[in-house]
Design a protein around this motif. Structure first.
Motif, PDB file in Angstrom:
ATOM      1  N   UNK A   1       0.849  -1.186   0.000  1.00 29.17           N
ATOM      2  CA  UNK A   1       0.000   0.000   0.000  1.00 29.17           C
ATOM      3  C   UNK A   1       0.887   1.239   0.000  1.00 29.17           C
ATOM      4  N   UNK A   2       0.271   2.398  -0.233  1.00 27.85           N
ATOM      5  CA  UNK A   2       1.031   3.642  -0.264  1.00 27.85           C
ATOM      6  C   UNK A   2       0.923   4.311  -1.614  1.00 27.85           C
ATOM      7  N   UNK A   3       1.880   5.201  -1.908  1.00 30.55           N
ATOM      8  CA  UNK A   3       1.907   5.956  -3.162  1.00 30.55           C
ATOM      9  C   UNK A   3       3.073   5.451  -4.002  1.00 30.55           C
ATOM     10  N   UNK A   4       2.796   5.121  -5.279  1.00 26.67           N
ATOM     11  CA  UNK A   4       3.850   4.576  -6.140  1.00 26.67           C
ATOM     12  C   UNK A   4       3.925   5.342  -7.449  1.00 26.67           C
ATOM     13  N   UNK A   5       5.107   5.301  -8.056  1.00 27.30           N
ATOM     14  CA  UNK A   5       5.314   5.919  -9.366  1.00 27.30           C
ATOM     15  C   UNK A   5       4.856   4.939 -10.440  1.00 27.30           C
ATOM     16  N   UNK A   6       3.850   5.349 -11.206  1.00 24.93           N
ATOM     17  CA  UNK A   6       3.294   4.488 -12.253  1.00 24.93           C
ATOM     18  C   UNK A   6       3.984   4.718 -13.597  1.00 24.93           C
ATOM     19  N   UNK A   7       4.240   5.990 -13.917  1.00 23.15           N
ATOM     20  CA  UNK A   7       4.889   6.347 -15.176  1.00 23.15           C
ATOM     21  C   UNK A   7       5.814   7.536 -14.952  1.00 23.15           C
ATOM     22  N   UNK A   8       6.728   7.741 -15.917  1.00 23.22           N
ATOM     23  CA  UNK A   8       7.609   8.905 -15.874  1.00 23.22           C
ATOM     24  C   UNK A   8       7.764   9.453 -17.288  1.00 23.22           C
ATOM     25  N   UNK A   9       7.688  10.767 -17.414  1.00 22.96           N
ATOM     26  CA  UNK A   9       7.922  11.406 -18.694  1.00 22.96           C
ATOM     27  C   UNK A   9       9.414  11.343 -18.993  1.00 22.96           C
ATOM     28  N   UNK A  10       9.735  10.887 -20.196  1.00 22.41           N
ATOM     29  CA  UNK A  10      11.148  10.748 -20.566  1.00 22.41           C
ATOM     30  C   UNK A  10      11.842  12.115 -20.538  1.00 22.41           C
ATOM     31  N   UNK A  11      13.007  12.166 -19.908  1.00 22.03           N
ATOM     32  CA  UNK A  11      13.774  13.402 -19.829  1.00 22.03           C
ATOM     33  C   UNK A  11      13.326  14.348 -18.744  1.00 22.03           C
ATOM     34  N   UNK A  12      12.287  13.984 -17.983  1.00 22.28           N
ATOM     35  CA  UNK A  12      11.782  14.847 -16.924  1.00 22.28           C
ATOM     36  C   UNK A  12      12.706  14.795 -15.706  1.00 22.28           C
ATOM     37  N   UNK A  13      12.427  15.680 -14.737  1.00 24.40           N
ATOM     38  CA  UNK A  13      13.247  15.730 -13.526  1.00 24.40           C
ATOM     39  C   UNK A  13      13.269  14.390 -12.799  1.00 24.40           C
ATOM     40  N   UNK A  14      12.095  13.793 -12.589  1.00 28.37           N
ATOM     41  CA  UNK A  14      12.026  12.529 -11.858  1.00 28.37           C
ATOM     42  C   UNK A  14      12.766  11.420 -12.596  1.00 28.37           C
ATOM     43  N   UNK A  15      12.755  11.476 -13.924  1.00 30.01           N
ATOM     44  CA  UNK A  15      13.458  10.484 -14.729  1.00 30.01           C
ATOM     45  C   UNK A  15      14.970  10.663 -14.618  1.00 30.01           C
ATOM     46  N   UNK A  16      15.428  11.907 -14.700  1.00 28.91           N
ATOM     47  CA  UNK A  16      16.864  12.183 -14.647  1.00 28.91           C
ATOM     48  C   UNK A  16      17.464  11.904 -13.270  1.00 28.91           C
ATOM     49  N   UNK A  17      16.656  12.019 -12.224  1.00 31.04           N
ATOM     50  CA  UNK A  17      17.174  11.774 -10.870  1.00 31.04           C
ATOM     51  C   UNK A  17      17.300  10.292 -10.533  1.00 31.04           C
ATOM     52  N   UNK A  18      16.842   9.421 -11.426  1.00 33.16           N
ATOM     53  CA  UNK A  18      17.061   7.988 -11.237  1.00 33.16           C
ATOM     54  C   UNK A  18      15.972   7.237 -10.512  1.00 33.16           C
ATOM     55  N   UNK A  19      14.799   7.852 -10.379  1.00 34.69           N
ATOM     56  CA  UNK A  19      13.689   7.111  -9.774  1.00 34.69           C
ATOM     57  C   UNK A  19      13.257   5.991 -10.725  1.00 34.69           C
ATOM     58  N   UNK A  20      12.617   4.955 -10.180  1.00 32.52           N
ATOM     59  CA  UNK A  20      12.195   3.790 -10.952  1.00 32.52           C
ATOM     60  C   UNK A  20      10.682   3.616 -10.874  1.00 32.52           C
ATOM     61  N   UNK A  21      10.123   3.003 -11.923  1.00 32.22           N
ATOM     62  CA  UNK A  21       8.701   2.676 -11.886  1.00 32.22           C
ATOM     63  C   UNK A  21       8.441   1.698 -10.747  1.00 32.22           C
ATOM     64  N   UNK A  22       7.408   1.949  -9.983  1.00 31.06           N
ATOM     65  CA  UNK A  22       7.089   1.079  -8.849  1.00 31.06           C
ATOM     66  C   UNK A  22       7.676   1.549  -7.535  1.00 31.06           C
ATOM     67  N   UNK A  23       8.535   2.577  -7.574  1.00 27.04           N
ATOM     68  CA  UNK A  23       9.062   3.133  -6.315  1.00 27.04           C
ATOM     69  C   UNK A  23       7.898   3.633  -5.457  1.00 27.04           C
ATOM     70  N   UNK A  24       7.910   3.261  -4.183  1.00 22.35           N
ATOM     71  CA  UNK A  24       6.878   3.707  -3.241  1.00 22.35           C
ATOM     72  C   UNK A  24       7.438   4.883  -2.435  1.00 22.35           C
ATOM     73  N   UNK A  25       6.722   5.994  -2.457  1.00 22.70           N
ATOM     74  CA  UNK A  25       7.168   7.207  -1.773  1.00 22.70           C
ATOM     75  C   UNK A  25       6.620   7.188  -0.350  1.00 22.70           C
ATOM     76  N   UNK A  26       7.519   7.165   0.620  1.00 17.14           N
ATOM     77  CA  UNK A  26       7.079   7.043   2.016  1.00 17.14           C
ATOM     78  C   UNK A  26       7.165   8.356   2.791  1.00 17.14           C
ATOM     79  N   UNK A  27       8.024   9.275   2.350  1.00 17.13           N
ATOM     80  CA  UNK A  27       8.153  10.528   3.084  1.00 17.13           C
ATOM     81  C   UNK A  27       8.986  11.548   2.340  1.00 17.13           C
ATOM     82  N   UNK A  28       8.733  12.821   2.641  1.00 21.60           N
ATOM     83  CA  UNK A  28       9.506  13.923   2.040  1.00 21.60           C
ATOM     84  C   UNK A  28       9.853  14.918   3.132  1.00 21.60           C
TER      85      UNK A  28
END
Length: 472
Positions: free
Chosen positions: A403-430
């Motif tokens: 459960x939680x919040x997960x990355x489903x897709x990423x726009x190619x060349x976007x900030x989240x893509x360039x920082x090395x996040x992966x599809x399926x990563x679950x975000x637990x805190x900021x």
């Protein structure tokens, strides 16, 4: 003279008996002819022709020339010529089985995957256009609807794959190599094959009846003229039949037929628990004579298993009198249940055998997915995020217990893509603030949008917690 007359009469009698063909009903009769069985079953087995348009990069013939490659190797092989793309029509073939007279055909998912046009050809050479009703990659099954214009088509009745035994005679009917409808015979070589790695619900019938490319989606028929499997795969390095072929049990076919939704997706019962196979050491610790059953190690709160009374540490031994030897068998037995149906679980709990009543229910989408595209001056710019739920996770292929919040897709060349996040990563805190839902994530990102200092982000990737640090 009398002896000669006796021999002649015996010969004529044997000849007359040979002319009378019938479906084999005993081991002795199995040595006679399968022709009556084939005549009744073959009309319901169809050839399927598909076509789809694909785009391919055009390449210079120079790069494929052996003389050129002698000096430059394969480094330039496949380099686009002028960067253009060509449209190309790909054709493929397979087989299918008519299961309803109004034109419902069952075949393999991989036979029709990506097809733009589907044509069904009967063995009497009639041709029909077909449309895709539903397809399920996880079982490698697909349902087609043929436009019969009111005509009734021959059908093959569904049998019971649970009644099969190793050694039973079977016929495989299909269209191998596109040569036309072909019938091969053999026996059931093995049951409940789970280590084939073709589908998510592997529980195959293994047969030595010759199955070759083009047979996919065709019928595996028992001696009663009933469909007991859909031919799905062969097992050989060369791609041809080496006496090992696999068919999807008809009981799985039946559940897919009944479980397809109006959107073309197959909805299955969900257990709401995870388990592990029993090893010899575990079996000994539970005083079991042999390793059997599935040891439950997690139960989803208020899920179907929880409602049935299943607990962590229980061992599922049987479902409706079917022995469950491993998690794959458990998945198969659950998948063959119809939604709303009840099943009896025989379990072992602290050395005592108990029976639980389980209701087959779909995985719930709780919370709602709230699919959102994120934009702004923050590390997740360009991400599409969702709330995880059992239904969403099952649809995508994620662990349904998460459960939680997960990355489903990423726009190619976007900030989240360039920082090395992966599809399926679950975000637990900021930045020290816990994130449980998409709503939480949006609120936190809005609060820190444009932050110039460090960003501390907690994620879970492949079951491992990580703390990532980025400079704003």
């Amino acid at each position: 003279m009398f002896f000669r007359a006796f021999i002649i009469c015996l010969f004529l009698s044997s000849f007359a008996q040979a002319e009378i063909k019938k479906v084999p009903s005993s081991r002795y009769e199995a040595q006679l002819s399968y022709a009556p069985l084939v005549k009744s079953a073959a009309p319901a087995v169809v050839n399927i022709y598909t076509s789809k348009t694909v785009r391919t990069r055009s390449t210079s013939p120079l790069f494929n020339d052996p003389f050129f490659r002698r000096f430059f190797g394969d480094a330039f092989r496949g380099v686009p010529q002028g960067g253009g793309r060509k449209k190309k029509v790909q054709n493929s073939l397979g087989s299918g089985v008519i299961v309803e007279a109004n034109g419902v055909v069952i075949t393999n998912h991989h036979v029709i995957e990506g097809a733009d046009d589907i044509k069904v050809v009967l063995n009497d050479r009639r041709e029909f256009e077909a449309k895709l009703v539903g397809s399920d990659k996880r079982t490698d099954l697909a349902i087609l609807q043929v436009n019969t214009e009111g005509a009734l088509l021959p059908t093959l009745p569904l049998g019971n794959s649970d009644g099969l035994e190793v050694g039973d005679l079977v016929l495989a009917i299909g269209n191998p190599f596109g040569v036309g409808q072909t019938v091969t015979s053999g026996i059931v070589s093995a049951l409940a094959r789970t280590q084939v790695g073709i589908t998510d619900y592997s529980f195959f019938i293994q047969t030595d009846a010759a199955i070759n490319p083009g047979n996919s989606g065709g019928a595996l028929v028992d001696m009663n003229g009933r469909l007991i499997g859909v031919n799905s795969a062969i097992y050989s390095k060369g791609g041809g039949s080496n006496g090992i072929g696999f068919a999807i049990p008809v009981n799985m076919v039946r559940s897919v037929l009944s479980g397809v939704s109006e959107t073309g997706k197959v909805v299955r019962p969900w257990l709401g628990a995870t388990g592990q196979p029993m090893t010899q050491d575990l079996a000994s610790s539970f005083n079991l004579a042999r390793p059997t059953g599935v040891l439950i190690d997690e139960v989803y709160p208020r899920g179907p298993a929880d409602e049935a009374g299943l607990k962590r540490g229980d061992i599922i031994l049987k479902i409706d009198d079917h022995v469950v030897d491993e998690p794959q068998a458990l998945r198969f037995r659950l998948a063959t249940l119809s939604l709303g149906e009840t099943a009896k679980f025989e379990i072992l709990r602290r050395g005592e055998r108990k029976t639980l009543t389980f209701e087959a229910l779909p995985a719930p989408e709780t919370p709602k997915r709230d699919k959102s595209r994120l934009k702004g001056h923050h590390p997740f710019d360009g991400a599409v995020v969702v709330n995880m739920s059992p239904a969403l996770n099952d649809e995508i292929g994620w662990d349904t217990m998460q459960s939680g919040v997960a990355i489903l897709k990423m726009v190619r060349g976007s900030t989240v893509n360039r920082l090395g996040f992966k599809l399926g990563d679950r975000i637990t805190g900021i930045n020290g603030i816990e994130v449980k839902t998409v709503k939480d994530l949006k609120w936190v990102l809005k609060r820190f949008d444009g932050r110039k200092g460090d960003w501390l982000i907690g994620i879970i990737r492949k079951g491992k917690r990580r703390e990532l640090k980025f400079r704003g």
